[in-house]
Design an enzyme around this catalytic site. Structure first.
Site, mmCIF file in Angstrom:
data_model
loop_
_atom_site.group_PDB
_atom_site.id
_atom_site.type_symbol
_atom_site.label_atom_id
_atom_site.label_comp_id
_atom_site.label_asym_id
_atom_site.label_seq_id
_atom_site.Cartn_x
_atom_site.Cartn_y
_atom_site.Cartn_z
ATOM 1 N N HIS A 155 0.754 -1.279 0.083
ATOM 2 C CA HIS A 155 0.065 -0.004 -0.091
ATOM 3 C C HIS A 155 0.738 1.229 0.026
ATOM 4 C CE1 HIS A 155 -3.429 -2.468 1.137
ATOM 5 N NE2 HIS A 155 -2.421 -3.341 2.043
ATOM 6 N N SER A 278 17.061 21.244 -16.759
ATOM 7 C CA SER A 278 15.856 22.064 -16.847
ATOM 8 C C SER A 278 16.322 23.502 -17.408
ATOM 9 C CB SER A 278 15.238 22.160 -15.549
ATOM 10 O OG SER A 278 14.278 23.548 -15.812
ATOM 11 N N LYS A 284 18.070 20.750 -11.249
ATOM 12 C CA LYS A 284 17.213 19.597 -11.742
ATOM 13 C C LYS A 284 17.955 18.614 -12.571
ATOM 14 C CE LYS A 284 13.340 18.898 -11.405
ATOM 15 N NZ LYS A 284 12.210 19.288 -12.119
ATOM 16 N N GLU A 291 10.888 7.770 -17.463
ATOM 17 C CA GLU A 291 9.504 8.212 -17.544
ATOM 18 C C GLU A 291 9.040 7.620 -18.901
ATOM 19 O OE1 GLU A 291 9.513 12.222 -15.164
ATOM 20 O OE2 GLU A 291 10.963 12.391 -16.793
#
Ligand code: ARG
Length: 413
Positions: A155, A278, A284, A291
């Site tokens: 969970h 970025s 970043k 992804e």
């Protein structure tokens, strides 16, 4: 010139609509169609349709096309409609009447099936090899970091302690099952449709289907000619299922790596050279590769659905609808190969941060372990099933003294 040219000129827009993406997609089928045509030419020579010289000329022409294709010099044009026509047009242009003979005892319908299956067989073998490489990468990581303790989650909450070897090993096991699905897809693809013609066999000529099947590297011959047509899209759907199985594994692996590499977790360190920056936030280090791998699963699921939709409700026999299964299948293969290749490069470069993993091993992860110790100590009590007021006083005292926190948890165990 089309193989089926009729009187009258088809409007260019309609011609473009009919060939659709085929001119572009069929570029990938060229070497496979040539391979099939070489096997066919040898067979036609054996059964006496082609003379020794004619057979040799056609094989030479087809090998020339393969070479031109490798050099990026053979182009399927929209006016050709597809690669089958483009290849035959080349042979006709070069060898005249002899060139035309390559189309004896075959149809574009069995030709496209054959070229697709050869393409798919090649793709399956590439994917299988990459899965094995990725499996090795995981085993290697496991060798280096396997015994580091990390929290196990249920969970998305800390549940019980585990080790890196178990976490990475779960993907190894999953890959092994996925490889079985690919094995099945390979078995289905590995049957030669060449010689089934338009869907109703080849009349008059006594063709040797075993000979062509063997020459192309197929394990067997697909017997029923009408099923050969029916199998288009059905075979691809099975292959697509296999592709979604590996992409499911990669989706989960990426998700774990994305989470575990967040500063908030910090168990995994991703190699900077695989991350992007970025334009406005200098701090970043974006994990774009993972992804895109994560999202690819959904894209390929969509391609699988396209194929399953296109092939339904068709009358048995060839229907032009089938042409539209080619794009989704090729797209899905390209995406899967891209994901696997990128991860094969990225995975060996990740590191596991033992310090952060150790810090994450907080007390609650050991609650079950401690509860079991108590069960051992009080053997007659199957306390997990009993309401707390029914437990013996000594047991409760022990809990209260040593296991304050777990007391709350015990009644929900
Ligand atoms: N490009 C076509 C396809 O992919 C080739 C087969 C054409 N056959 C036909 N009977 N029109 O299906």
């Amino acid at each position: 010139m089309k193989l089926w040219d009729k009187d009258g000129k088809m409007p260019a827009e309609v011609e473009a609509f009919l060939s659709g993406e085929d001119a572009f997609l069929d570029q990938k089928l060229v070497p496979f169609d040539c391979k099939a045509s070489i096997a066919h030419a040898h067979m036609l020579k054996k059964i006496g349709v082609l003379s020794e010289k004619e057979g040799a000329q056609l094989v030479e022409g087809l090998q020339e096309i393969i070479k031109l294709h490798t050099e990026g010099k053979f182009h399927v044009k929209q006016a050709d409609e597809d690669c089958h026509t483009a290849i035959e047009a080349y042979l006709i242009q070069k060898y005249g009447e002899t060139g035309k003979k390559i189309h004896t005892a075959r149809s574009r319908n069995d030709q496209v099936l054959t070229a697709l299956r050869l393409y798919e067989k090649d793709a399956i073998h590439q994917v299988q090899a990459l899965i094995l490489t990725l499996k090795d990468c995981l085993l290697q990581l496991s060798k280096t970091y396997g015994y580091i303790e990390i929290p196990g989650y249920t969970h998305m909450q800390k549940a019980m302690p585990t080790i890196v070897k178990v976490w990475l090993g779960s993907f190894v096991s999953s890959f092994e099952d996925t490889l079985k699905v690919f094995h099945l897809a390979d078995e289905l693809v590995d049957q030669s449709p060449l010689g089934t013609g338009a869907g109703f066999g080849i009349p008059v000529f006594d063709i040797d289907r075993e000979m062509t099947a063997k020459a192309m590297g197929f394990s067997s011959v697909l017997e029923n000619p009408l099923y050969a047509q029916m199998s288009r899209g059905k075979i691809e759907a099975t292959l697509m299922h296999a592709l979604t199985q590996i992409l499911f594994d990669l989706n989960k692996l990426s998700t774990d790596l994305l989470l575990f590499s967040m500063a908030e977790f910090g168990y995994v360190l991703l190699p900077s050279e695989f991350c992007t920056g970025s334009s406005i936030m200098p701090q970043k280090k974006n994990p774009d590769v993972l992804e895109l791998v994560r999202a690819s699963y959904h894209v390929v699921l969509g391609e699988e659905m396209k194929i399953k939709g296109i092939i339904s409700n068709l009358m048995s026999g060839y229907n032009r609808d089938l042409q539209l299964t080619k794009g989704p299948m090729m797209q899905a293969i390209e995406i899967t190969l891209g994901c696997l290749k990128s991860l094969c490069l990225l995975l060996p470069k990740i590191t596991i941060n033992e310090g952060t993993c150790k810090k994450a091993m907080s007390g609650e992860l050991y609650a079950t372990e401690e509860a079991y110790e108590l069960v051992k100590k009080y053997p007659p009590i199957a306390f997990v099933l009993k309401p707390i007021h029914e437990l013996p006083a000594a047991f409760l005292r022990d809990l209260a003294v040593n296991h304050d926190e777990e007391l709350v948890r015990l009644d929900v165990l």
